[in-house]
Design an enzyme around this catalytic site. Sequence first.
Site, PDB file in Angstrom:
ATOM      1  N   ASN A  13       0.815  -1.086  -0.094  1.00 34.67           N
ATOM      2  CA  ASN A  13      -0.070  -0.084  -0.079  1.00 34.67           C
ATOM      3  C   ASN A  13       0.906   1.070  -0.047  1.00 34.67           C
ATOM      4  O   ASN A  13       1.460   1.475   0.928  1.00 34.67           O
ATOM      5  CB  ASN A  13      -0.943  -0.157   1.180  1.00 34.67           C
ATOM      6  CG  ASN A  13      -1.649   1.373   1.480  1.00 34.67           C
ATOM      7  OD1 ASN A  13      -1.615   2.100   0.602  1.00 34.67           O
ATOM      8  ND2 ASN A  13      -2.299   1.692   2.644  1.00 34.67           N
ATOM      9  N   LYS A  15       0.158   4.206  -0.429  1.00 36.04           N
ATOM     10  CA  LYS A  15      -0.276   5.517   0.048  1.00 36.04           C
ATOM     11  C   LYS A  15      -0.010   6.547  -0.762  1.00 36.04           C
ATOM     12  O   LYS A  15       0.019   6.356  -1.991  1.00 36.04           O
ATOM     13  CB  LYS A  15       0.124   5.928   1.490  1.00 36.04           C
ATOM     14  CG  LYS A  15       0.006   4.483   2.423  1.00 36.04           C
ATOM     15  CD  LYS A  15       0.013   4.816   3.882  1.00 36.04           C
ATOM     16  CE  LYS A  15      -0.122   3.353   4.600  1.00 36.04           C
ATOM     17  NZ  LYS A  15      -0.115   3.408   5.987  1.00 36.04           N
ATOM     18  N   HIS A  98      -9.447   1.471   4.152  1.00 33.94           N
ATOM     19  CA  HIS A  98      -8.134   1.609   4.846  1.00 33.94           C
ATOM     20  C   HIS A  98      -8.638   2.655   6.182  1.00 33.94           C
ATOM     21  O   HIS A  98      -9.233   3.677   5.957  1.00 33.94           O
ATOM     22  CB  HIS A  98      -7.089   2.128   3.966  1.00 33.94           C
ATOM     23  CG  HIS A  98      -5.820   2.241   4.654  1.00 33.94           C
ATOM     24  ND1 HIS A  98      -5.332   2.987   5.721  1.00 33.94           N
ATOM     25  CD2 HIS A  98      -4.915   1.226   4.902  1.00 33.94           C
ATOM     26  CE1 HIS A  98      -4.032   2.699   6.018  1.00 33.94           C
ATOM     27  NE2 HIS A  98      -3.813   1.595   5.475  1.00 33.94           N
ATOM     28  N   GLU A 100      -6.710   5.017   7.259  1.00 36.08           N
ATOM     29  CA  GLU A 100      -6.545   6.372   7.178  1.00 36.08           C
ATOM     30  C   GLU A 100      -7.880   7.000   6.570  1.00 36.08           C
ATOM     31  O   GLU A 100      -7.923   8.029   6.457  1.00 36.08           O
ATOM     32  CB  GLU A 100      -5.211   6.446   6.097  1.00 36.08           C
ATOM     33  CG  GLU A 100      -4.217   6.279   7.030  1.00 36.08           C
ATOM     34  CD  GLU A 100      -2.902   5.545   6.289  1.00 36.08           C
ATOM     35  OE1 GLU A 100      -2.888   5.571   5.110  1.00 36.08           O
ATOM     36  OE2 GLU A 100      -2.024   5.256   7.116  1.00 36.08           O
ATOM     37  N   GLU A 170      -5.840  -4.960  10.083  1.00 37.87           N
ATOM     38  CA  GLU A 170      -4.911  -3.626  10.369  1.00 37.87           C
ATOM     39  C   GLU A 170      -5.145  -3.081  11.691  1.00 37.87           C
ATOM     40  O   GLU A 170      -6.052  -2.253  11.632  1.00 37.87           O
ATOM     41  CB  GLU A 170      -4.775  -2.763   9.535  1.00 37.87           C
ATOM     42  CG  GLU A 170      -4.349  -3.577   7.841  1.00 37.87           C
ATOM     43  CD  GLU A 170      -3.871  -2.183   6.971  1.00 37.87           C
ATOM     44  OE1 GLU A 170      -2.627  -2.387   6.414  1.00 37.87           O
ATOM     45  OE2 GLU A 170      -4.361  -1.205   6.720  1.00 37.87           O
ATOM     46  N   GLY A 176       2.211   1.991  10.594  1.00 33.37           N
ATOM     47  CA  GLY A 176       3.162   2.974  10.636  1.00 33.37           C
ATOM     48  C   GLY A 176       3.921   3.465  11.858  1.00 33.37           C
ATOM     49  O   GLY A 176       4.646   4.462  12.058  1.00 33.37           O
ATOM     50  N   SER A 216       2.903  -2.487  10.298  1.00 32.59           N
ATOM     51  CA  SER A 216       4.717  -2.439  10.599  1.00 32.59           C
ATOM     52  C   SER A 216       4.782  -3.807  10.355  1.00 32.59           C
ATOM     53  O   SER A 216       5.841  -4.477  10.965  1.00 32.59           O
ATOM     54  CB  SER A 216       4.815  -2.074  11.973  1.00 32.59           C
ATOM     55  OG  SER A 216       4.332  -0.857  11.994  1.00 32.59           O
TER      56      SER A 216
END
Length: 256
Positions: A13, A15, A98, A100, A170, A176, A216
């Site tokens: 991904n 991003k 996702h 985010e 996730e 991250g 991660s």
Amino acid sequence: MDRSKRTPVIAGNWKMNKSRTGTKLLIRELAPLVSNARCNVAVCVPFTDLDAAMDAARGSNIIVGAQNCHWADNGAFTGEVSASMLTETGISLCVVGHSERRQYFGETDETVNKRARAVIAAGLTAIVCVGETLEEREAGKLNEVIERQMNVGLKDVTAADCAKLVIAYEPVWAIGTGKTATPDQAQEVHALIRATLAKLVGAETAETVRIQYGGSMKPGNAAELLAKKDIDGGLIGGAALKAADFAGIIAAAAQA
Ligand code: PGA
């Protein structure tokens, strides 16, 4: 079902990273490193990089995907891109929901559901993301959150649709941050996801659906995560931006 019948899928991904030139360079660097992969390999890139990525990936085993898609086929939705527009570019995969997007762009379980159904109806594979925040985990709401994200996010997704479905677990606190769920923590949630899916589409179909771990994941921790019986791949952010790291995770999938 024997888990070896589920081909692991390792997806990057990217991003909002990489220019068109950077996209081509990274895919060209990656292609020879992953040509013998024993799993599906994908990179999900920004919309503006899709055709550059497709060009660079031609002739390789790298699948190119998008990171979001609107549920309507067309219309007055400024800034959005539809599933049919994605299929027109020739891609076959799209990430949906996702964290985010949930956190920064108002994505809800309901809009995740609409997007997932549109992606699948267009013949693309949807990677539908679920996962709890640290507050939710600490408040003892892990199961409740995952079950709600699954039940609402996958409402009206049929057993037949599951051929085009991948789920990504996730945990938001691991994305991250360098903090990874332990293999046991991840396996526990993957088993819950599969059990919840079984209630929606039947146990037999649920056994065929791949569930990725994301948060991660890197070459050093991938093998022990991927060894767990319900972990069928990874959705990789930071480590997907370095060819050697991403290839290291793909190599770990071969040992699982
Ligand atoms: P990370 O991101 O690997 O950088 O934690 C994963 C993701 O957001 O999909």
